[in-house]
Scaffold this motif. Structure first.
Motif, PDB file in Angstrom:
ATOM      1  N   VAL A 159      91.146  28.314 -40.902  1.00 34.26           N
ATOM      2  CA  VAL A 159      90.439  29.339 -41.658  1.00 34.26           C
ATOM      3  C   VAL A 159      91.480  30.010 -42.538  1.00 34.26           C
ATOM      4  CG1 VAL A 159      89.105  31.478 -41.546  1.00 34.26           C
ATOM      5  CG2 VAL A 159      88.790  29.713 -39.797  1.00 34.26           C
ATOM      6  N   MET A 160      91.216  30.046 -43.807  1.00 36.50           N
ATOM      7  CA  MET A 160      92.185  30.645 -44.720  1.00 36.50           C
ATOM      8  C   MET A 160      92.040  32.161 -44.713  1.00 36.50           C
ATOM      9  SD  MET A 160      93.611  27.930 -45.771  1.00 36.50           S
ATOM     10  CE  MET A 160      94.741  28.593 -47.013  1.00 36.50           C
ATOM     11  N   ALA A 161      93.125  32.831 -45.061  1.00 40.77           N
ATOM     12  CA  ALA A 161      93.069  34.278 -45.202  1.00 40.77           C
ATOM     13  C   ALA A 161      92.156  34.611 -46.373  1.00 40.77           C
ATOM     14  CB  ALA A 161      94.469  34.824 -45.442  1.00 40.77           C
ATOM     15  N   PRO A 162      91.558  35.820 -46.363  1.00 42.72           N
ATOM     16  CA  PRO A 162      90.645  36.167 -47.445  1.00 42.72           C
ATOM     17  C   PRO A 162      91.322  36.008 -48.807  1.00 42.72           C
ATOM     18  CG  PRO A 162      90.608  37.843 -45.738  1.00 42.72           C
ATOM     19  CD  PRO A 162      91.691  36.879 -45.362  1.00 42.72           C
ATOM     20  N   GLY A 163      90.589  35.444 -49.734  1.00 42.41           N
ATOM     21  CA  GLY A 163      91.116  35.297 -51.092  1.00 42.41           C
ATOM     22  C   GLY A 163      91.929  34.035 -51.295  1.00 42.41           C
ATOM     23  N   GLN A 164      92.179  33.271 -50.235  1.00 48.18           N
ATOM     24  CA  GLN A 164      92.962  32.035 -50.392  1.00 48.18           C
ATOM     25  C   GLN A 164      92.031  30.855 -50.618  1.00 48.18           C
ATOM     26  OE1 GLN A 164      96.524  30.796 -49.204  1.00 48.18           O
ATOM     27  NE2 GLN A 164      96.893  32.540 -50.542  1.00 48.18           N
ATOM     28  N   ASP A 165      92.415  29.989 -51.536  1.00 50.62           N
ATOM     29  CA  ASP A 165      91.619  28.778 -51.749  1.00 50.62           C
ATOM     30  C   ASP A 165      91.688  27.899 -50.507  1.00 50.62           C
ATOM     31  OD1 ASP A 165      90.989  29.546 -54.277  1.00 50.62           O
ATOM     32  OD2 ASP A 165      92.656  28.450 -55.222  1.00 50.62           O
ATOM     33  N   SER A 166      90.592  27.228 -50.231  1.00 48.73           N
ATOM     34  CA  SER A 166      90.630  26.349 -49.067  1.00 48.73           C
ATOM     35  C   SER A 166      91.497  25.122 -49.362  1.00 48.73           C
ATOM     36  CB  SER A 166      89.218  25.933 -48.675  1.00 48.73           C
ATOM     37  OG  SER A 166      88.641  25.227 -49.750  1.00 48.73           O
ATOM     38  N   LEU A 167      92.003  24.541 -48.303  1.00 47.22           N
ATOM     39  CA  LEU A 167      92.883  23.378 -48.434  1.00 47.22           C
ATOM     40  C   LEU A 167      92.124  22.141 -48.010  1.00 47.22           C
ATOM     41  CD1 LEU A 167      95.953  24.961 -46.609  1.00 47.22           C
ATOM     42  CD2 LEU A 167      95.624  24.767 -49.083  1.00 47.22           C
ATOM     43  N   HIS A 168      92.590  21.008 -48.457  1.00 46.68           N
ATOM     44  CA  HIS A 168      92.001  19.786 -47.919  1.00 46.68           C
ATOM     45  C   HIS A 168      93.086  18.768 -47.628  1.00 46.68           C
ATOM     46  CE1 HIS A 168      92.422  17.563 -51.714  1.00 46.68           C
ATOM     47  NE2 HIS A 168      92.065  18.681 -52.310  1.00 46.68           N
ATOM     48  N   ILE A 169      92.746  17.881 -46.736  1.00 43.49           N
ATOM     49  CA  ILE A 169      93.718  16.873 -46.320  1.00 43.49           C
ATOM     50  C   ILE A 169      94.081  15.983 -47.499  1.00 43.49           C
ATOM     51  CG2 ILE A 169      93.972  14.822 -44.878  1.00 43.49           C
ATOM     52  CD1 ILE A 169      92.362  16.430 -42.755  1.00 43.49           C
ATOM     53  N   GLY A 170      95.342  15.709 -47.630  1.00 48.79           N
ATOM     54  CA  GLY A 170      95.796  14.886 -48.741  1.00 48.79           C
ATOM     55  C   GLY A 170      96.207  15.699 -49.951  1.00 48.79           C
ATOM     56  N   GLN A 171      95.960  16.988 -49.884  1.00 50.35           N
ATOM     57  CA  GLN A 171      96.276  17.852 -51.023  1.00 50.35           C
ATOM     58  C   GLN A 171      97.793  17.994 -51.177  1.00 50.35           C
ATOM     59  OE1 GLN A 171      94.318  21.621 -50.643  1.00 50.35           O
ATOM     60  NE2 GLN A 171      95.286  22.505 -52.464  1.00 50.35           N
ATOM     61  N   GLY A 172      98.240  17.887 -52.393  1.00 50.44           N
ATOM     62  CA  GLY A 172      99.654  18.101 -52.658  1.00 50.44           C
ATOM     63  C   GLY A 172      99.877  19.563 -52.993  1.00 50.44           C
ATOM     64  N   LEU A 173     100.947  20.123 -52.454  1.00 52.79           N
ATOM     65  CA  LEU A 173     101.189  21.549 -52.667  1.00 52.79           C
ATOM     66  C   LEU A 173     102.431  21.748 -53.525  1.00 52.79           C
ATOM     67  CD1 LEU A 173     100.591  22.699 -48.980  1.00 52.79           C
ATOM     68  CD2 LEU A 173      98.990  22.891 -50.890  1.00 52.79           C
ATOM     69  N   SER A 174     102.252  22.543 -54.554  1.00 52.39           N
ATOM     70  CA  SER A 174     103.404  22.926 -55.371  1.00 52.39           C
ATOM     71  C   SER A 174     103.985  24.195 -54.739  1.00 52.39           C
ATOM     72  CB  SER A 174     102.928  23.183 -56.795  1.00 52.39           C
ATOM     73  OG  SER A 174     101.847  24.073 -56.763  1.00 52.39           O
ATOM     74  N   PRO A 175     105.132  24.674 -55.234  1.00 52.50           N
ATOM     75  CA  PRO A 175     105.679  25.906 -54.661  1.00 52.50           C
ATOM     76  C   PRO A 175     104.615  27.012 -54.686  1.00 52.50           C
ATOM     77  CG  PRO A 175     107.267  24.915 -56.131  1.00 52.50           C
ATOM     78  CD  PRO A 175     106.006  24.110 -56.252  1.00 52.50           C
ATOM     79  N   GLN A 176     104.347  27.592 -53.557  1.00 57.75           N
ATOM     80  CA  GLN A 176     103.299  28.612 -53.481  1.00 57.75           C
ATOM     81  C   GLN A 176     103.321  29.313 -52.132  1.00 57.75           C
ATOM     82  OE1 GLN A 176      99.191  26.960 -52.595  1.00 57.75           O
ATOM     83  NE2 GLN A 176     100.187  25.120 -53.406  1.00 57.75           N
ATOM     84  N   GLN A 177     102.546  30.375 -52.075  1.00 54.42           N
ATOM     85  CA  GLN A 177     102.389  31.147 -50.850  1.00 54.42           C
ATOM     86  C   GLN A 177     101.127  30.659 -50.144  1.00 54.42           C
ATOM     87  OE1 GLN A 177     104.280  34.433 -51.267  1.00 54.42           O
ATOM     88  NE2 GLN A 177     104.297  34.579 -49.047  1.00 54.42           N
ATOM     89  N   LEU A 178     101.258  30.343 -48.867  1.00 56.59           N
ATOM     90  CA  LEU A 178     100.087  29.919 -48.100  1.00 56.59           C
ATOM     91  C   LEU A 178      99.782  30.977 -47.067  1.00 56.59           C
ATOM     92  CD1 LEU A 178     100.428  26.178 -47.081  1.00 56.59           C
ATOM     93  CD2 LEU A 178      98.817  27.199 -48.686  1.00 56.59           C
ATOM     94  N   SER A 179      98.517  31.377 -47.002  1.00 59.07           N
ATOM     95  CA  SER A 179      98.163  32.404 -46.042  1.00 59.07           C
ATOM     96  C   SER A 179      96.969  31.919 -45.228  1.00 59.07           C
ATOM     97  CB  SER A 179      97.824  33.680 -46.812  1.00 59.07           C
ATOM     98  OG  SER A 179      97.837  34.752 -45.941  1.00 59.07           O
ATOM     99  N   VAL A 180      97.238  31.659 -43.945  1.00 62.47           N
ATOM    100  CA  VAL A 180      96.209  31.078 -43.089  1.00 62.47           C
ATOM    101  C   VAL A 180      95.847  32.089 -42.018  1.00 62.47           C
ATOM    102  CG1 VAL A 180      95.675  29.175 -41.522  1.00 62.47           C
ATOM    103  CG2 VAL A 180      97.149  28.788 -43.487  1.00 62.47           C
ATOM    104  N   LYS A 181      94.565  32.224 -41.774  1.00 62.77           N
ATOM    105  CA  LYS A 181      94.137  33.202 -40.762  1.00 62.77           C
ATOM    106  C   LYS A 181      94.197  32.595 -39.365  1.00 62.77           C
ATOM    107  CE  LYS A 181      90.383  36.425 -39.992  1.00 62.77           C
ATOM    108  NZ  LYS A 181      89.017  35.985 -39.682  1.00 62.77           N
ATOM    109  N   SER A 182      93.701  31.390 -39.255  1.00 61.81           N
ATOM    110  CA  SER A 182      93.758  30.760 -37.944  1.00 61.81           C
ATOM    111  C   SER A 182      93.676  29.253 -38.094  1.00 61.81           C
ATOM    112  CB  SER A 182      92.598  31.263 -37.069  1.00 61.81           C
ATOM    113  OG  SER A 182      91.378  30.913 -37.661  1.00 61.81           O
TER     114      SER A 182
END
Lengths: 565, 184
Positions: A159-182
């Motif tokens: 579950v992502m923190a409020p305001g965070q875009d959801s993630l999906h498997i296989g997604q490539g991540l550029s430098p960024q802040q990730l905020s996960v709720k659980s």
């Protein structure tokens, strides 16, 4: 050339013929050519030989272009079509009437013969080539030129923190802040380091070899590394030396490192700047107030790949069980005509059983059985050139819904089949995606050029290898066609005009929709004389459904909820 | 002619609705051959397109006059030849096309030495294969629809004249090669 004439005369004739063929001849030179030709039968023979090459080359490029790309390709043909309409307009009314007669009759009679050419072209403009695309070339999905630093490889209960875009498997991540709720999240950095985080976590991805844990706990697997991995916190920087370790951060308070294997160098941010090493079976707590202290190592408190496996295994079997239960809701739908789950029938392994009703089973040609959305769930793999599932859905429909769960493994063809009818006439349907990630429905009205309903290029490289749901709805009551990807609306367009790159006149002859003989994952064109193109799918299918009515947006979203992996 | 042809069509449709189907079948069968014929009389593609369309309409309106289907292509040649002459008369001012007498003579000589487009194509492909890649590409590009030699020249960074020269040479080469492979 002929012996009667001198070499010089021959060369002069050749020169004249060439100017004439090029369309660059002057009136004086034309007169000269006419004189030569009138005088000498041999010169005329040369003329004919020369212009047969000319004529043959036109014929050849027309043929190549038609074979290469036609029919459902972009607006090129539609543009040709309009050009014709324009021309007809200029003809005297009665002749226009005649031309229209011929044209209409031509389309109407399409199915019965046509073995040499496409009538829309040969009648309209006596075949003009369509578009300048080189044979065999096609567009691919757009991609950013910057490499990601890490990939989301697995997720459970995230579950992502409020305001965070959801993630999906296989997604490539550029430098960024990730905020996960659980939940549990596994990131694979491109240099080979794996980080598993759990619970409430704030993580800053900095580079392929560096990230910062602001809050929460993580386990780092850095034993296969090439260039060292650094995990920063506010309190200290942890540099791995070939190891597996856990880090826990309580913001404003302390950071802990627990080394399960190998060695980690610790550089406190404040106080004593000396580097300390923590080795296997040891742990250390660092805070800005106190000196670093040894604490008890607690491997079980950190998320792990094994924990992830166990959770995923539970989750997927739960999801699978839930799906088997919830699909009863799908199967209860009275308008569901076809529902394939691609589970092998032990009595007839070549058959795909229709669970929606008796009959309308599919026949497997080629295709290996492969893993589906969940362990235990089977799918069919379309990999080989001839892999396909033959189906036959008789009848005529006003509105329809097509739904598929599939895994795309490559954008291999310009057109990649999901479901293509053998014939493409009078209400037939072509459902496919393009090499550049466009979802493409084509409908052929009885007496007109096909109508295309094209999404934007919504499929991309990150969608390769993951299970996606595609749904297409033709809703006669609303007068629209809709495409959905993973339960979300990605395109809507009027049935009458479709959505095409170039303007298309509204259809006047689109009556009923039909499928008849068709296939999943491939194409066996049966229209005689039509150019054939390779449209075999590279991917898997694990659910396919066909409804004789239009599902609404909420129903499609529900289908996605039931089926999501 | 317009009012007459309209009447013809209406009569025809009343008499025999299958005529349209038969006509179109025949037309499609011979469409390629007919274009091949016209391209030997008119060098420019747009001219051929125009004449082809006029011809198709005339063929349809006069379809009743065709006695047996086997004679379709011969009949089509006659109609097409007439349409070429008509077209030339209309466009005489802005198009440089051979004079009518020559067109008639050459048209006659073409139909006297019939060449099936499919057979010709076969020989032509064989000869194209003997060209070096670059030349083959150039000639196919030059004949592709919509690409003017000027554009091609610009794309290849060569002068228009040099492209024309090159094309002339290649056509010449192909003509010789096809001739050798078809005349034994």
């Amino acid at each position: 050339m002929s012996k009667e004439r001198s070499a010089e005369a021959n060369s002069e004739l050749t020169q004249l013929l060439s100017e004439y063929a090029n369309g660059e001849i002057s009136p004086a030179r034309l007169a000269q050519l006419e004189e030569t030709l009138s005088e000498s039968p041999d010169a005329r023979k040369d003329y004919i030989h020369y212009f047969r090459v000319h004529a043959g080359l036109y014929d050849l490029v027309d043929e190549l272009a038609q074979r290469d790309q036609q029919d459902e390709s972009t607006g090129a043909v539609a543009a040709e079509q309009r050009k014709f309409e324009y021309r007809v307009y200029w003809l005297p009314v009665s002749i226009a009437f005649l031309a229209a007669c011929i044209l209409i009759a031509c389309f109407a009679l399409l199915p019965r013969w046509r073995d040499s050419a496409d009538p829309s072209q040969s009648m309209a403009k006596s075949s003009s080539t369509s578009g300048g695309r080189k044979p065999g070339s096609f567009d691919l999905p757009a991609f950013t030129t910057s490499q990601p630093i890490a990939i989301i490889s697995r997720m459970a209960d995230v579950v992502m923190a409020p305001g965070q875009d959801s993630l999906h498997i296989g997604q490539g991540l550029s430098p960024q802040q990730l905020s996960v709720k659980s939940g549990l999240l596994q990131l694979d950095f491109l240099n080979g380091v794996t980080v598993v985080v759990q619970g409430t976590v704030e993580l800053e991805l900095i580079s392929q070899t560096r990230c910062k844990l602001v809050r929460g706990q993580a386990r780092v697997y850095a034993d296969s590394l090439e260039d060292g991995f650094t995990l920063e916190t506010d309190e200290a920087t942890f540099i791995d030396r070939g190891t597996e370790f856990g880090v826990r951060v309580v913001p404003g308070k302390q950071a802990e490192v627990h080394v399960f294997d190998g060695q980690v160098d610790v550089l406190p941010r404040t106080g004593d700047p000396a580097t300390r090493s923590v080795t296997t079976g040891r742990a250390m707590s660092i805070s800005s107030q106190l000196q670093p202290q040894d604490i008890l190592v607690r491997p079980d408190e950190f998320p792990s790949i094994r924990g992830m496996n166990e959770r995923l295994s539970d989750l997927t079997s739960e999801r699978y069980a839930k799906w088997r239960q919830d699909r009863q809701q799908i199967l209860a739908d009275e308008d569901l005509l076809v529902f394939y789950d691609f589970q092998t029938d032990p009595d007839n392994a070549q058959q795909v059983v229709n669970l929606a009703a008796d009959g309308l089973n599919g026949n497997i040609v080629g295709c290996n059985v492969a893993a589906g959305r969940w362990p235990g769930k089977q799918s069919l793999e379309f990999k080989k050139f001839h892999d396909r599932v033959r189906i036959n859905v008789p009848g005529e429909f006003d509105s329809i819904t097509l739904s598929v769960w599939m895994r795309i493994d490559g954008f291999d063809r310009q057109f990649n089949s999901i479901m293509l009818t053998d014939y493409f006439q009078d209400g037939h349907i072509h459902w496919q995606f393009r090499s550049n990630g466009i979802v493409d429905l084509g409908i052929r009205p009885k007496n007109e050029e096909r109508i295309l309903y094209l999404s934007d290029p919504v499929l991309g490289y990150e969608d390769l290898g993951r299970w996606v749901q595609l749904v297409t709805v033709v809703d006669r009551d609303l007068g629209k066609v809709f495409h959905y990807l993973d339960g979300k609306l990605i395109m809507q367009a009027p049935i009458e005009t479709g959505r095409e790159p170039a303007y298309r006149a509204p259809s006047e002859t689109l009556a009923k929709l039909r499928i008849g003989y068709a296939e999943l994952g491939n194409w066996r064109r049966k229209d005689p004389g039509e150019p054939y193109s390779i449209r075999s799918l590279n991917g898997r299918m694990d659910e396919f459904a066909f409804y004789s009515r239009a599902l609404n947006e909420a129903e499609v979203a529900r289908l996605y909820e039931i089926g999501r992996p | 002619m317009p009012s007459k042809s309209r009447k013809l069509v209406e009569t025809r449709r009343e008499e025999n609705p299958d005529d349209a189907s038969r006509f179109l079948q025949l037309f499609m069968e011979h469409d390629r051959q007919l274009r091949f014929y016209l391209h030997q009389l008119l060098p420019d593609r747009d001219d051929v397109d125009e004449v082809m369309q006029n011809t198709s309409i005339v063929l349809w309106t006069k379809f009743a006059e065709l006695e047996e289907e086997a004679g379709f292509i011969k009949w089509a040649y006659v109609v097409a030849r007439y349409e070429v002459l008509m077209y030339r008369r209309q466009k005489a001012r802005d198009r440089l096309i051979l004079n009518p007498d020559l067109l008639i003579t050459i048209a006659q000589e073409i139909s006297d030495t019939p060449e099936l487009v499919q057979d010709y194509q076969h020989a032509l492909r064989g000869c194209l294969d003997k060209l070096v890649d670059q030349d083959r590409r150039l000639i196919l590009q030059a004949y592709s629809h919509g690409l003017k030699v000027a554009q091609l020249a610009e794309e290849l960074r060569r002068s228009v004249q040099s492209i024309y020269r090159k094309l002339s040479g290649l056509r010449q080469q192909l003509a010789r090669c096809v001739r050798l492979s078809t005349e034994h």
